[in-house]
Design a protein around this motif. Structure first.
Motif, PDB file in Angstrom:
ATOM      1  N   ALA A 132       0.913  -1.217   0.043  1.00 55.49           N
ATOM      2  CA  ALA A 132       0.080  -0.077   0.102  1.00 55.49           C
ATOM      3  C   ALA A 132       0.678   1.137  -0.126  1.00 55.49           C
ATOM      4  O   ALA A 132       0.607   2.221  -0.620  1.00 55.49           O
ATOM      5  CB  ALA A 132      -0.799   0.087   1.408  1.00 55.49           C
ATOM      6  N   ALA A 133       1.903   1.136   0.712  1.00 48.00           N
ATOM      7  CA  ALA A 133       2.944   2.253   0.792  1.00 48.00           C
ATOM      8  C   ALA A 133       3.571   2.505  -0.331  1.00 48.00           C
ATOM      9  O   ALA A 133       3.656   3.757  -1.015  1.00 48.00           O
ATOM     10  CB  ALA A 133       3.742   2.178   2.008  1.00 48.00           C
ATOM     11  N   CYS A 134       3.764   1.312  -1.163  1.00 46.69           N
ATOM     12  CA  CYS A 134       4.696   1.407  -2.190  1.00 46.69           C
ATOM     13  C   CYS A 134       3.996   1.965  -3.550  1.00 46.69           C
ATOM     14  O   CYS A 134       4.331   2.739  -4.279  1.00 46.69           O
ATOM     15  CB  CYS A 134       5.286  -0.142  -2.609  1.00 46.69           C
ATOM     16  SG  CYS A 134       6.651  -0.052  -3.807  1.00 46.69           S
TER      17      CYS A 134
ATOM     18  N   VAL B 108      -0.492   1.734  -9.122  1.00 48.19           N
ATOM     19  CA  VAL B 108      -0.984   2.930  -9.443  1.00 48.19           C
ATOM     20  C   VAL B 108      -1.910   2.754 -10.700  1.00 48.19           C
ATOM     21  O   VAL B 108      -3.271   3.862 -10.625  1.00 48.19           O
ATOM     22  CB  VAL B 108       0.225   3.748  -9.842  1.00 48.19           C
ATOM     23  CG1 VAL B 108      -0.410   5.071 -10.364  1.00 48.19           C
ATOM     24  CG2 VAL B 108       1.124   3.837  -8.813  1.00 48.19           C
ATOM     25  N   GLY B 109      -2.072   2.074 -11.527  1.00 51.02           N
ATOM     26  CA  GLY B 109      -3.015   1.833 -12.872  1.00 51.02           C
ATOM     27  C   GLY B 109      -4.308   1.536 -12.030  1.00 51.02           C
ATOM     28  O   GLY B 109      -5.280   2.004 -12.326  1.00 51.02           O
TER      29      GLY B 109
ATOM     30  N   GLU C 197     -14.393   0.689  -9.959  1.00 47.38           N
ATOM     31  CA  GLU C 197     -14.557   0.909  -8.656  1.00 47.38           C
ATOM     32  C   GLU C 197     -14.868  -0.493  -7.804  1.00 47.38           C
ATOM     33  O   GLU C 197     -14.454  -0.794  -6.819  1.00 47.38           O
ATOM     34  CB  GLU C 197     -15.438   1.964  -8.187  1.00 47.38           C
ATOM     35  CG  GLU C 197     -15.094   3.214  -8.474  1.00 47.38           C
ATOM     36  CD  GLU C 197     -13.724   3.780  -7.757  1.00 47.38           C
ATOM     37  OE1 GLU C 197     -13.665   3.224  -6.398  1.00 47.38           O
ATOM     38  OE2 GLU C 197     -12.988   4.417  -8.143  1.00 47.38           O
ATOM     39  N   ASN C 198     -15.893  -1.353  -8.579  1.00 46.97           N
ATOM     40  CA  ASN C 198     -16.215  -2.462  -7.950  1.00 46.97           C
ATOM     41  C   ASN C 198     -15.611  -3.648  -8.591  1.00 46.97           C
ATOM     42  O   ASN C 198     -16.172  -4.831  -8.592  1.00 46.97           O
ATOM     43  CB  ASN C 198     -18.005  -2.513  -8.056  1.00 46.97           C
ATOM     44  CG  ASN C 198     -18.313  -2.565  -9.282  1.00 46.97           C
ATOM     45  OD1 ASN C 198     -17.704  -2.327 -10.414  1.00 46.97           O
ATOM     46  ND2 ASN C 198     -19.424  -3.034  -9.671  1.00 46.97           N
TER      47      ASN C 198
ATOM     48  N   GLN D  31      -5.772  -1.471  -3.461  1.00 48.95           N
ATOM     49  CA  GLN D  31      -6.595  -0.260  -4.225  1.00 48.95           C
ATOM     50  C   GLN D  31      -8.041  -0.700  -4.455  1.00 48.95           C
ATOM     51  O   GLN D  31      -8.983  -0.105  -4.513  1.00 48.95           O
ATOM     52  CB  GLN D  31      -5.896   0.030  -5.330  1.00 48.95           C
ATOM     53  CG  GLN D  31      -4.372   0.444  -5.324  1.00 48.95           C
ATOM     54  CD  GLN D  31      -4.365   1.587  -4.496  1.00 48.95           C
ATOM     55  OE1 GLN D  31      -4.965   2.469  -4.501  1.00 48.95           O
ATOM     56  NE2 GLN D  31      -3.453   1.165  -3.381  1.00 48.95           N
ATOM     57  N   ARG D  32      -8.356  -2.115  -4.493  1.00 49.15           N
ATOM     58  CA  ARG D  32      -9.770  -2.570  -4.891  1.00 49.15           C
ATOM     59  C   ARG D  32     -10.046  -3.803  -3.645  1.00 49.15           C
ATOM     60  O   ARG D  32      -9.985  -4.837  -4.361  1.00 49.15           O
ATOM     61  CB  ARG D  32      -9.883  -2.967  -6.336  1.00 49.15           C
ATOM     62  CG  ARG D  32      -9.686  -1.912  -7.218  1.00 49.15           C
ATOM     63  CD  ARG D  32     -10.873  -0.928  -7.097  1.00 49.15           C
ATOM     64  NE  ARG D  32     -11.048   0.184  -8.137  1.00 49.15           N
ATOM     65  CZ  ARG D  32     -10.337   1.265  -7.978  1.00 49.15           C
ATOM     66  NH1 ARG D  32      -9.505   1.441  -6.858  1.00 49.15           N
ATOM     67  NH2 ARG D  32     -10.151   2.239  -9.225  1.00 49.15           N
ATOM     68  N   PRO D  33     -10.175  -3.377  -2.579  1.00 48.49           N
ATOM     69  CA  PRO D  33     -10.649  -4.591  -1.770  1.00 48.49           C
ATOM     70  C   PRO D  33     -11.885  -5.269  -2.127  1.00 48.49           C
ATOM     71  O   PRO D  33     -12.222  -6.403  -1.584  1.00 48.49           O
ATOM     72  CB  PRO D  33     -10.664  -3.932  -0.410  1.00 48.49           C
ATOM     73  CG  PRO D  33     -11.023  -2.496  -0.772  1.00 48.49           C
ATOM     74  CD  PRO D  33     -10.267  -2.288  -2.116  1.00 48.49           C
TER      75      PRO D  33
END
Length: 404
Positions: free
Chosen positions: A48-50, A167-168, A175-176, A199-201
């Motif tokens: 997540a940080a990366c 990042v992409g 979103e879903n 980014q997409r849990p």
């Protein structure tokens, strides 16, 4: 060797030695050595940080606050290859992924450091339970050139590689998003999947197409163990099955028995409306689809593909550089069959200078070549984490240099 007890440098300023150290001996240079376990303790696996750090990096790239090798400052690096039949005793022969490579860069922004990733690669390493490539990274003060840190870099490279596609996902995936299809479930695809999950849990299904039954099953087991929140992780028989109905598709292999030219083939008819294709390795798309309004093209940085084209010449870039799609797109731009403005930097999308996703039906094709500025950025963050936590071993270069 003495364990480090205090910060050696401050890379957020000008990376000069600390006041106490400089006043005691202004010529002394120490640097921090970090082995692989210490890299983990310093946060190298924090996806997540990366992803956030890679987003900063890609924005700086798009803004021009960087330097890489070569006159254009865009070269991927310098590579040593070997002949098929060496004339000299002891010289290695050419083989799968056999090379040495140095990848130097400078990155500005809050980083303002330089560094170089150096690695040797040989696919035969796997017969001895070694990684194909063995990486070392040296982080340097961009003002004096003094070393700040020497660090184990296999994890550094793997996690920054996975986070650039992340990042992409942050900016381009629906979103879903629920389903990910993987063609080639190696280390790279696994770190990309991990970055995507940050980014997409909402992701809950993973379909895997590998080369051999044994390695594919091991990858599936690894994914289940490391991402227990996933509801369905299953192996499929064909690339088409992996691609169809997937919100995100990851290609992580350089060869394929199914696609033209031996590359994984992402046919338009396989693609779900709204799909995001993450392509850090080989992939084949039909030129007609690439040229159409149905396809939005995104690259990590156009300068990299321009330099690869200039280094290798027309008509050879895509095939020689492992089928990374952005090289084919640049070839098309040069031959006049693709408008230049169709190629968009992810950094410009991340900064808001270019539009991202505008509806849930757009298909995004994101080509990732990988650049040493990314290693500089993540190495800087890991190094600074190590200083704060007192991790690593302080090594001395000299107290006073013999030659000045």
């Amino acid at each position: 060797m003495e364990r480090i007890e205090y910060p050696l440098t401050s890379s957020s300023t000008e990376n000069s030695n600390t006041t106490d150290q400089a006043s005691a001996n202004p010529t002394r240079i120490d640097f921090l050595y970090l082995n692989e376990e210490e890299m983990v303790d310093a946060g190298v696996t924090d996806l997540a940080a990366c992803v956030e750090t890679m987003e900063e990096t890609l924005i700086l790239l798009a803004d021009g606050d960087y330097r890489m090798a070569g006159a254009s400052a865009n070269s991927h690096g310098a590579q040593i290859n070997f002949p098929d039949n060496p004339e000299h005793e002891g010289m290695p022969a050419n083989g799968p992924d056999r090379r040495f490579m140095a990848m130097p860069a400078y990155l500005g922004g809050r980083f303002r450091n330089s560094g170089v990733k150096w690695y040797g690669s040989n696919a035969d390493n796997r017969q001895n339970d070694l990684p194909r490539s063995i990486h070392l990274f040296i982080l340097n003060d961009a003002v004096t050139g003094a070393p700040l840190s020497v660090m184990s870099a296999n994890l550094l490279s793997a996690y920054r590689t996975g986070s650039v596609p992340g990042v992409g996902v942050k900016h381009l995936a629906v979103e879903n998003a629920e389903t990910v299809g993987i063609v080639g479930p190696g280390v790279m695809s696994r770190t990309i999947l991990g970055a995507a999950l940050t980014q997409r849990p909402s992701i809950k299904n993973v379909k895997i197409k590998g080369r051999s039954a044994g390695s594919t099953q091991r990858a599936a087991d690894w994914i289940k163990e490391n991402y227990p929140q996933l509801e369905d992780v299953r192996i499929v028989e064909t690339e088409e099955e992996a691609i169809r109905d997937s919100d995100i598709v990851i290609t992580g292999t350089s060869t394929s028995p199914d696609g033209p030219s031996g590359f994984p083939y992402l046919k338009k008819e396989y693609l779900k409306p709204g799909a995001l294709l993450l392509m850090p390795a080989a992939a084949r798309l039909d030129d007609e689809f690439v040229q159409s309004d149905d396809c939005r093209l995104v690259v990590d940085y156009t300068g990299l593909y321009e330099e690869w084209f200039n280094e290798n010449g027309p008509d050879v870039t895509y095939e020689r550089l492992l089928g990374i799609p952005g090289n084919r797109w640049w070839d098309m731009k040069e031959e006049g069959t693709l408008p230049a403005d169709k190629l968009v930097n992810i950094g410009d999308i991340a900064s808001g200078k270019a539009p991202g996703r505008q509806n849930d039906d757009e298909i995004f094709c994101y080509s990732i070549g990988g650049m040493p500025v990314e290693d500089v950025a993540w190495a800087t963050d890991v190094y600074e984490n190590a200083l704060k936590k007192g991790i690593g071993t302080k090594l001395n270069l000299w107290d006073t240099p013999r030659l000045t």
